[in-house]
Motif scaffolding. Structure first.
Motif, mmCIF file in Angstrom:
data_model
loop_
_atom_site.group_PDB
_atom_site.id
_atom_site.type_symbol
_atom_site.label_atom_id
_atom_site.label_comp_id
_atom_site.label_asym_id
_atom_site.label_seq_id
_atom_site.Cartn_x
_atom_site.Cartn_y
_atom_site.Cartn_z
ATOM 1 N N ARG A 191 60.484 26.111 17.572
ATOM 2 C CA ARG A 191 60.967 27.283 17.575
ATOM 3 C C ARG A 191 60.307 28.373 18.608
ATOM 4 O O ARG A 191 60.954 29.098 19.113
ATOM 5 C CB ARG A 191 61.223 28.180 16.276
ATOM 6 N N ASP A 192 59.228 27.819 19.301
ATOM 7 C CA ASP A 192 58.426 28.597 20.072
ATOM 8 C C ASP A 192 59.174 28.368 21.710
ATOM 9 O O ASP A 192 58.910 29.099 22.424
ATOM 10 C CB ASP A 192 57.063 28.477 20.157
ATOM 11 N N LYS A 193 59.889 27.317 21.743
ATOM 12 C CA LYS A 193 60.457 26.925 22.899
ATOM 13 C C LYS A 193 62.033 27.011 23.207
ATOM 14 O O LYS A 193 62.678 27.216 24.192
ATOM 15 C CB LYS A 193 60.273 25.273 23.074
ATOM 16 N N MET A 204 62.324 31.106 18.396
ATOM 17 C CA MET A 204 62.656 31.895 17.025
ATOM 18 C C MET A 204 63.768 31.298 16.412
ATOM 19 O O MET A 204 64.788 30.659 16.691
ATOM 20 C CB MET A 204 63.416 33.201 17.543
ATOM 21 N N LEU A 205 63.499 31.362 14.912
ATOM 22 C CA LEU A 205 64.479 30.743 13.983
ATOM 23 C C LEU A 205 65.281 32.081 13.562
ATOM 24 O O LEU A 205 64.936 32.968 13.133
ATOM 25 C CB LEU A 205 63.791 30.693 12.551
ATOM 26 N N ILE A 206 66.779 31.696 13.758
ATOM 27 C CA ILE A 206 67.796 32.817 13.307
ATOM 28 C C ILE A 206 68.484 32.310 12.225
ATOM 29 O O ILE A 206 69.208 30.923 12.626
ATOM 30 C CB ILE A 206 68.480 33.368 14.445
ATOM 31 N N VAL A 207 68.414 32.775 11.190
ATOM 32 C CA VAL A 207 69.172 32.187 9.824
ATOM 33 C C VAL A 207 70.491 33.061 9.728
ATOM 34 O O VAL A 207 70.426 34.437 9.767
ATOM 35 C CB VAL A 207 68.365 32.153 8.428
ATOM 36 N N VAL A 208 71.571 32.541 9.824
ATOM 37 C CA VAL A 208 72.804 33.133 9.787
ATOM 38 C C VAL A 208 73.553 32.917 8.278
ATOM 39 O O VAL A 208 73.826 31.890 8.053
ATOM 40 C CB VAL A 208 73.953 32.322 11.001
ATOM 41 N N ALA A 228 78.850 32.244 20.175
ATOM 42 C CA ALA A 228 78.753 33.239 21.307
ATOM 43 C C ALA A 228 77.406 33.688 21.599
ATOM 44 O O ALA A 228 77.365 34.443 22.568
ATOM 45 C CB ALA A 228 79.292 34.809 20.571
ATOM 46 N N ARG A 229 76.501 33.211 21.099
ATOM 47 C CA ARG A 229 75.145 33.405 21.430
ATOM 48 C C ARG A 229 74.367 32.203 21.841
ATOM 49 O O ARG A 229 73.346 32.381 22.632
ATOM 50 C CB ARG A 229 74.431 34.437 20.245
ATOM 51 N N ALA A 230 74.564 31.123 21.392
ATOM 52 C CA ALA A 230 73.344 30.159 21.410
ATOM 53 C C ALA A 230 73.556 29.773 22.787
ATOM 54 O O ALA A 230 74.636 29.414 23.387
ATOM 55 C CB ALA A 230 73.538 28.930 20.489
ATOM 56 N N LYS A 231 72.622 29.147 23.336
ATOM 57 C CA LYS A 231 72.355 28.495 24.536
ATOM 58 C C LYS A 231 72.704 26.877 24.574
ATOM 59 O O LYS A 231 72.382 26.251 23.587
ATOM 60 C CB LYS A 231 71.222 28.768 25.521
ATOM 61 N N PRO A 232 73.061 26.157 25.406
ATOM 62 C CA PRO A 232 73.154 24.733 25.302
ATOM 63 C C PRO A 232 71.902 24.128 24.807
ATOM 64 O O PRO A 232 71.903 23.037 24.240
ATOM 65 C CB PRO A 232 73.495 24.172 26.649
ATOM 66 N N THR A 233 70.665 24.402 25.269
ATOM 67 C CA THR A 233 69.395 23.962 24.686
ATOM 68 C C THR A 233 68.750 24.327 23.458
ATOM 69 O O THR A 233 68.048 24.017 22.975
ATOM 70 C CB THR A 233 68.317 24.489 25.978
ATOM 71 N N ASP A 234 69.535 25.452 22.959
ATOM 72 C CA ASP A 234 69.223 25.955 21.543
ATOM 73 C C ASP A 234 69.570 24.756 20.572
ATOM 74 O O ASP A 234 70.366 23.843 20.847
ATOM 75 C CB ASP A 234 69.849 27.191 21.124
ATOM 76 N N ILE A 235 68.966 24.763 19.232
ATOM 77 C CA ILE A 235 69.334 24.028 18.104
ATOM 78 C C ILE A 235 70.172 24.619 17.299
ATOM 79 O O ILE A 235 69.815 26.000 16.704
ATOM 80 C CB ILE A 235 68.163 23.429 17.651
ATOM 81 N N VAL A 236 71.399 24.385 16.753
ATOM 82 C CA VAL A 236 72.330 24.636 15.890
ATOM 83 C C VAL A 236 72.216 23.484 14.651
ATOM 84 O O VAL A 236 72.719 22.684 14.926
ATOM 85 C CB VAL A 236 73.453 25.025 16.320
ATOM 86 N N ILE A 237 71.865 24.294 13.369
ATOM 87 C CA ILE A 237 71.853 23.317 12.327
ATOM 88 C C ILE A 237 73.001 23.769 11.313
ATOM 89 O O ILE A 237 72.848 25.095 10.837
ATOM 90 C CB ILE A 237 70.534 23.201 11.429
ATOM 91 N N ASP A 238 73.836 23.164 11.137
ATOM 92 C CA ASP A 238 75.225 23.634 10.511
ATOM 93 C C ASP A 238 75.598 22.444 9.626
ATOM 94 O O ASP A 238 76.041 21.379 10.043
ATOM 95 C CB ASP A 238 76.160 24.045 11.607
#
Length: 146
Positions: free
Chosen positions: A70-72, A1-5, A19-29
């Motif tokens: 984003r499906d994975k 899923m794509l989460i736009v903050v 506080a929410r992302a897992k180590p395997t998630d992708i964070v684009i900052d």
């Protein structure tokens, strides 16, 4: 899923993700990308114009690739003030759009304490934009210790 903050500068967007992302998630900052591209000792938030141009291009490329996965994994994207065109793109991608805002007084104090004075104008523009959209709500949550 794509989460736009979204949210104002110094609003706690990175803390919300941490506080929410897992180590395997992708964070684009953009700030993290700029720091990764900058030389040693570069400031955490006050980026040179040239560095920001390069970081923006890297951010767009990262997002283009990340949304194909984003499906994975969850893909978190910090986008302080997405334009109507960007919001439409995010809706087409079935993104969840989250606004993190601890309130104007807190944000302005954080900006005054920790950010470049020019960020006051960005925060003011963010709040003015929210008022025009008529969708502003304050997010009451713990943030990092400033």
């Amino acid at each position: 899923m794509l989460i736009v903050v979204t949210g104002p500068p110094a609003g706690g967007k990175s803390s919300w993700i941490a506080a929410r992302a897992k180590p395997t998630d992708i964070v684009i900052d953009l700030d993290r990308i700029a720091l990764a591209l900058a030389g040693p000792g570069a400031p955490q938030w006050q980026h040179d114009e040239t560095l920001l141009k390069v970081a923006h291009r890297a951010r767009f490329a990262a997002l283009d690739e990340a949304i194909t996965h984003r499906d994975k994994v969850d893909v978190y994207l910090i986008h302080t003030m997405p334009s109507p065109k960007a919001r439409a793109k995010y809706r087409r991608l079935d993104a969840q759009i989250v606004t993190v805002d601890p309130g104007r007084d807190i944000v302005m104090q954080r900006v005054a304490d920790m950010r470049d004075p020019a960020m006051t104008a960005v925060a003011t523009r963010w709040y003015n934009q929210q008022a025009k959209r008529g969708t502003h709500t304050v997010t009451r949550q713990a943030s990092r210790a400033w």
